[in-house]
Design a protein around this motif. Structure first.
Motif, short mmCIF file in Angstrom:
data_model
loop_
_atom_site.label_atom_id
_atom_site.label_comp_id
_atom_site.label_asym_id
_atom_site.label_seq_id
_atom_site.Cartn_x
_atom_site.Cartn_y
_atom_site.Cartn_z
N VAL A 4 0.67 -0.99 -0.02
CA VAL A 4 0.16 -0.26 -0.17
C VAL A 4 0.44 1.29 -0.04
N ASP A 6 0.57 5.68 -0.13
CA ASP A 6 0.19 6.55 0.28
C ASP A 6 0.28 7.35 -0.89
N VAL A 108 -2.07 -0.99 -3.66
CA VAL A 108 -3.30 -0.08 -3.30
C VAL A 108 -3.10 1.08 -3.41
N THR A 110 -3.95 4.43 -1.91
CA THR A 110 -5.11 5.16 -0.96
C THR A 110 -4.36 6.29 -1.05
N HIS A 133 -7.72 3.44 -4.23
CA HIS A 133 -8.80 3.75 -2.59
C HIS A 133 -8.73 5.65 -2.90
N ASN A 150 -11.96 9.66 2.51
CA ASN A 150 -10.31 8.26 2.73
C ASN A 150 -9.62 8.82 2.95
N LYS A 155 -9.49 4.57 5.21
CA LYS A 155 -8.44 4.19 4.49
C LYS A 155 -8.64 2.50 4.62
N SER A 158 -11.76 0.99 3.42
CA SER A 158 -11.70 0.89 3.02
C SER A 158 -10.74 -0.05 2.08
N PHE A 159 -9.56 -0.84 2.64
CA PHE A 159 -8.99 -1.80 2.19
C PHE A 159 -9.46 -2.91 2.71
N ASP A 178 -1.92 8.14 8.65
CA ASP A 178 -2.06 6.14 7.88
C ASP A 178 -1.28 5.50 9.10
#
Length: 213
Positions: A4, A6, A108, A110, A133, A150, A155, A158-159, A178
């Motif tokens: 993931v 950011d 992902v 996000t 996301h 989000n 977050k 969403s995941f 996060d």
């Protein structure tokens, strides 16, 4: 394996949504005072504070008052291209990490940034085939409003909605917002973190390594 990333501060050195807000303010300079006060309040409170998210939503609502969906999409396209063309805005070591992660599993991206803006920016820097996301706007007669923001625990939601039975192998972020994702990640990489972010992760007892890119 799911990695993931950011967006702002990681795949973009510039804050993508802030860049869009500034672009809109150039056309509506009389809003600078109101937006400036909200931005100051957001900067003072901690990254994990719900007040910061509320201030950021209010800023977006103010600057996008009266905008149509078509106008917004055109503005987002322009901002995405401008940021992607900015020298060094997409750090090559991070792009390399994304491509390597894509070879090893799912990736992902996000972000609290609006979805279309995020997707257009990623396309401009050559990142395709990742899950995105992002926040979503709804367009009303008087302008745009967040339909979903989000950020923080959102977050995680969403995941989980996309990967209900899978954990995060590696998280790349620069923000204490996060921390909820970091707590469910096997490894956390802080990308050029501020001292404030380092303190927040240390206080939270979340292990991390630092990447200066």
């Amino acid at each position: 394996m799911i990695s993931v990333f950011d967006l702002d501060g990681v795949l973009s050195r510039s804050d993508t949504m802030a860049a869009l807000v500034l672009a809109r303010l150039r056309r509506r300079p009389w809003l600078v005072g109101s937006v400036g006060l909200l931005a100051l309040a957001a900067a003072i409170v901690g990254a994990e504070s719900r007040l910061r998210a509320r201030c950021n939503r209010a800023i977006v609502h103010i600057v996008l008052a009266g905008v149509s969906e078509e106008e917004y999409l055109q503005l987002a396209d322009t901002v995405a291209r401008r940021l992607a063309s900015r020298d060094g805005n997409a750090p090559e070591p991070v792009l390399t990490a994304v491509r390597r992660a894509m070879e090893e599993g799912a990736v992902v991206v996000t972000t609290a940034t609006e979805r279309w803006l995020a997707q257009r920016y990623l396309a401009e820097i050559g990142i395709a085939g990742v899950h995105v996301h992002a926040s979503q706007l709804r367009f009303l007669a008087d302008g745009a409003r967040f339909a979903a923001h989000n950020v923080g625990e959102a977050k995680v939601a969403s995941f989980r909605a996309s990967f209900p039975d899978t954990g995060i192998a590696e998280l790349h972020t620069d923000s204490a917002t996060d921390l909820p994702l970091a707590r469910m990640s096997a490894e956390t990489v802080l990308v050029r973190p501020s001292s404030r972010t380092l303190r927040a992760f240390t206080r939270a007892g979340v292990e991390f390594r630092v990447a200066e890119v």
